[in-house]
Every structure is written in structure tokens, then in C-alpha cells.
Design an enzyme around this catalytic site. Structure first.
Site, PDB file in Angstrom:
ATOM      1  N   CYS A   1      -3.181   5.489   9.486  1.00 45.44           N
ATOM      2  CA  CYS A   1      -3.377   6.882   9.903  1.00 45.44           C
ATOM      3  C   CYS A   1      -4.784   7.027  10.487  1.00 45.44           C
ATOM      4  CB  CYS A   1      -3.127   7.855   8.751  1.00 45.44           C
ATOM      5  SG  CYS A   1      -4.107   7.545   7.268  1.00 45.44           S
TER       6      CYS A   1
ATOM      7  N   GLY B   1       5.963   8.203  -0.056  1.00 46.31           N
ATOM      8  CA  GLY B   1       6.746   8.855   0.994  1.00 46.31           C
ATOM      9  C   GLY B   1       7.526   7.868   1.841  1.00 46.31           C
TER      10      GLY B   1
ATOM     11  N   ASP C   1      -3.010  -6.157  -5.394  1.00 50.04           N
ATOM     12  CA  ASP C   1      -3.916  -6.166  -4.246  1.00 50.04           C
ATOM     13  C   ASP C   1      -3.228  -6.899  -3.098  1.00 50.04           C
ATOM     14  OD1 ASP C   1      -5.982  -6.729  -2.380  1.00 50.04           O
ATOM     15  OD2 ASP C   1      -7.494  -6.665  -3.965  1.00 50.04           O
TER      16      ASP C   1
ATOM     17  N   ASP D   1       0.954  -1.199  -4.776  1.00 49.62           N
ATOM     18  CA  ASP D   1      -0.281  -0.485  -4.452  1.00 49.62           C
ATOM     19  C   ASP D   1      -1.363  -0.935  -5.426  1.00 49.62           C
ATOM     20  OD1 ASP D   1      -0.922   2.097  -2.563  1.00 49.62           O
ATOM     21  OD2 ASP D   1      -2.256   2.011  -4.301  1.00 49.62           O
TER      22      ASP D   1
ATOM     23  N   CYS E   1       0.867  -1.187   0.000  1.00 52.95           N
ATOM     24  CA  CYS E   1       0.000   0.000   0.000  1.00 52.95           C
ATOM     25  C   CYS E   1       0.904   1.237   0.000  1.00 52.95           C
ATOM     26  CB  CYS E   1      -0.958   0.007   1.173  1.00 52.95           C
ATOM     27  SG  CYS E   1      -1.863  -1.555   1.386  1.00 52.95           S
TER      28      CYS E   1
ATOM     29  N   ALA F   1       1.624   3.816  -2.256  1.00 53.92           N
ATOM     30  CA  ALA F   1       1.378   5.158  -2.807  1.00 53.92           C
ATOM     31  C   ALA F   1       1.028   6.144  -1.690  1.00 53.92           C
ATOM     32  CB  ALA F   1       0.248   5.096  -3.833  1.00 53.92           C
TER      33      ALA F   1
END
Length: 422
Positions: free
Chosen positions: A375, A259, A303, A277, A254, A256
């Protein structure tokens, strides 16, 4: 010089795309910014993000000032009025200019017959502003969050929910990550000072710098040369915890917009990184970031629930899983999250996280490390997710987990779990 566009009408269109079509601001704004000046790009962003940040307040004000809401083809003018109210309440735009430009927005939206209505509503607000704002402080909408999310935050953090809400409603600070391949943090702070950009270091993150005032990235010394990256300090913790080493096989899942991929390679430039991603369009951002920083990784679409489709029989020394989540820890950066998310999304996201964790675990070498990160600030996606995983995996051991909460001058809301394979 007079512009050929009306910025308030453009902001109203952006807000309509978010609220009526379910699109994210980050996907809508770049296209709308294409033909406007740099100065106006910043103002457009302020109007859109600010309006969505304070949406319940603006809705409440309109309800007090209008007998009937604007609907159907006139709905776009409802959003235009919101933009006007936001300017009057929260920006330094002179009131007369805010009023005039917002009223003229009706012409740009091909609804000139409603100029008088917009003018009347905004002027009425000016006359009643003090009384209305005092009344709003006792209204349930004052927390600026949808009720389902407010309830979840209260239940999860009965002692801290008010400070979390306050953090979510703030404008976010701008954090940088110094590329240690080029400069030490102290050297880069000196470069910023030379350019007149005030900044502060962070004791807990070795390459993190917070700007006193956010600025355009192209004003940052060496941005195009890869000396620095914009990344919140909480997000920087992911690669720090992963502790990548040169020559290791590392999976960034995952990945993308890249960063964390680039941070891994700044720490361990000779690591062999596979960045995966599910979103091919967002993978273009990963490649852009790698190119700007002159770093190399293998980038593939895939996936996370079906690793057999994209990594065959590979085994990894370290895996970073920045799992798809509710993003409730980054609301201050993406206020549209409050209006795009639904209560039922949380269980669906938790199920996807579970499936990815279980699918990817066999691809981690014995003795290897997996960092699970989100997040989010919701326990269902974080501590509860990890507890369930550990109870089902006899060879998994969690050596560290931590929940960061959003704070005004600190990092975003983030969760990390460091899991080792026995």
C-alpha cells in the site's frame, strides 16, 4: 445528559501519544473509546484523525498566535489548542460549544490555570481567521505533508504529485466487499437500499461497493453474520489477481488483519490457506475475521524472512505477499503515517521486502503464482523492487504490474505485481 468526560482532552491525549511516543492512532484510539458513547466515539475519531491530517496548518496558526510554544508538562495543552482550532475550521460543532469544551479540557488535564490562555488563543483565531487562512495559502506548509515525503512524491510523480497530495488530504471513502458465498453484489445493494443506505457498485471489482457516506459497521445488513467486510477496493484487487482455486495450497504472508485471507477463502472456500504474520497481537484480528465470516485457515505467527521456521518443506500453488511498507498509499486513512514515518525508513523497508521475496520464492511451486503487493506509492518499494528481483531470479516472470494512486472517490494507493514461476 452531561457526560463525565471531556472529549477534547481525550483527543489531546491521543495526539500526544502519536506525536510524542510514536504510537499509531489505530493502536491508541480503541482504549480511549472504551468508556464513551457511540456518538462521541465518532467525534473523537474525527478530532484525532482530522487534527493529524491538518497538523502543519494547525502548527502554523499557533505560531502566528503565540509568542512561545507550550513545552514540557504543558505540551499536552498545545495539542488541546490544535483540537480546538480543528473544530473551528473543519467541523459542524457550533463555535461556542467548541470553544467551551476545549477550554474545559484544561481542567480535565489538570491545568485549570491555563484556561484563560486557551480561551484567548482560540478567540484571537476567530477574529483573525480570514486573514490567517489567506496567508496560509502561500505558506510551504499548505500541502500538509512533511518536506521529505513531499520531495519523494514530487520526484516520483512530477506530473501527478499535486493530485496525489490532494488525495492524501481527503477523508477516505468507505468501501465494502460483498461475501459472494451469501449474496451477489446486486442483492446486497438492494439490502442497503432497504435500510436507506446509499451505495454504488464498481465496474472494475466484482464484489466492491462504495457507500455515499461512511457509517458504523453494525448498521450494515448482516455484518455480524459475515455477509460483508469493510475493505478498500484497491485491497480487494490482491485476491482477485491471485485467482485462488479450490484445493490449492495458498500462503497469505503478512496476513493481518485478515481482509485478504478471508477474501481468498470467499473466492475459493475449499482452498488450504496458511496465514502468517509476525505480529501475534494482530493475528487475533485474523482469527476474529475468519470466525465472523465462518471461514477456516491455518493461522501462525512467523517472520517472512525465515520461512523455514514456520512452514518446513511445504510448497505452495499461490503466494500472496502483502509486504511491510511505508503505507504512503493509505495516508488518507492513516494520517499519522505522515508523522510516524521517517525518510530513512524507506531504504530499511525496501531491504526487508527484498529479503522476504528472496526467502519465500523457493516455497512456490514451479508454475505457481506470487502476487507482490504494497500500500505504498514509492517506486523504491514497488516497480524498482520487482525489477531488481526479476534480474536476480532466472525462473521468475512478471506478467502484470500496476500502480494505483489515491483518488478522492476511488481506491487507496496500491501496487501489485503478478509473478509466475517458470
Amino acid at each position: 445528559m452531561k457526560t463525565s468526560y471531556n472529549l477534547r482532552s481525550i483527543a489531546a491525549k491521543a495526539i500526544a501519544q502519536v506525536l510524542d511516543q510514536g504510537l499509531s492512532l489505530s493502536s491508541v484510539i480503541p482504549e480511549l473509546q472504551k468508556n464513551i458513547s457511540d456518538k462521541d466515539k465518532a467525534l473523537l475519531q474525527e478530532l484525532c484523525f482530522g487534527t493529524l491530517r491538518t497538523l502543519p496548518q494547525l502548527e502554523w496558526i499557533i505560531q502566528q498566535l503565540m509568542d512561545k510554544p507550550l513545552k514540557g508538562k504543558q505540551r499536552i495543552l498545545h495539542y488541546l489548542i490544535m483540537v480546538g482550532l480543528y473544530q473551528l475550521l473543519y467541523t459542524r460543532v457550533p463555535a461556542h460549544a467548541a470553544l467551551a469544551e476545549t477550554v474545559n479540557g484544561a481542567i480535565a488535564l489538570k491545568k485549570p490555570q491555563l484556561k484563560g490562555l486557551i480561551n484567548g488563543v482560540l478567540r484571537q483565531f476567530q477574529r483573525q481567521q480570514d486573514v490567517l487562512m489567506e496567508r496560509f495559502q502561500n505558506n510551504d506548509s499548505r500541502y500538509l505533508h512533511p518536506s521529505w515525503l513531499l520531495t519523494r512524491i514530487k520526484n516520483a510523480y512530477p506530473e501527478l504529485w499535486e493530485s496525489i497530495i490532494e488525495g492524501n488530504n481527503q477523508k477516505p471513502p468507505m468501501w465494502l466487499r460483498v461475501n459472494q458465498i451469501h449474496h451477489s453484489r446486486e442483492q446486497y445493494l438492494a439490502l442497503l437500499e432497504k435500510e436507506g443506505i446509499s451505495a454504488f457498485s464498481d465496474d472494475h471489482h466484482p464484489n466492491a461497493i462504495r457507500l455515499e457516506t461512511p457509517c458504523n459497521v453494525h448498521l450494515l445488513p448482516g455484518f455480524n453474520e459475515g455477509w460483508v467486510t469493510v475493505q478498500d477496493r484497491s485491497a480487494q484487487r490482491c485476491a482477485e489477481l491471485l485467482a485462488p482455486q479450490n484445493n490449492e495450497q495458498i500462503l497469505d504472508l503478512c496476513a493481518a488483519p485478515g481482509g485478504k485471507t478471508t477474501h481468498i477463502l470467499e473466492i475459493a472456500p475449499k482452498a488450504h490457506v496458511l496465514a502468517i504474520d509476525i505480529d501475534e497481537q494482530r493475528l487475533a484480528r485474523v482469527k476474529e475475521n475468519l470466525n465472523r465470516l465462518k471461514l477456516h485457515a491455518t493461522v501462525k505467527s512467523g517472520d517472512g524472512r525465515y520461512p523455514e521456521q514456520w512452514c518446513a518443506n511445504m510448497q505452495f500453488d499461490r503466494i500472496l505477499l502483502d509486504a511491510p511498507c511505508s503505507a504512503t498509499g493509505v495516508i488518507r486513512r492513516h494520517p499519522d503515517i505522515k508523522w510516524l514515518r521517517r525518510n530513512e525508513d524507506i531504504a530499511q523497508l525496501a531491504q526487508i521486502q527484498k529479503e522476504i521475496l528472496h526467502a519465500i520464492w523457493p516455497y512456490l511451486k514451479s508454475g505457481g503464482t506470487l502476487v507482490y503487493a504494497t500500500c505504498s506509492i514509492l517506486p523504491e518499494e514497488n516497480s524498482q523492487q520487482i525489477a531488481a528481483f526479476l534480474s536476480s531470479m532466472q525462473d521468475a516472470q512478471c506478467d502484470y504490474q500496476h500502480q494505483c494512486l489515491p483518488e478522492q472517490y476511488s481506491g487507496d494507493g496500491f501496487f501489485y505485481a503478478l509473478i509466475n514461476k517458470k
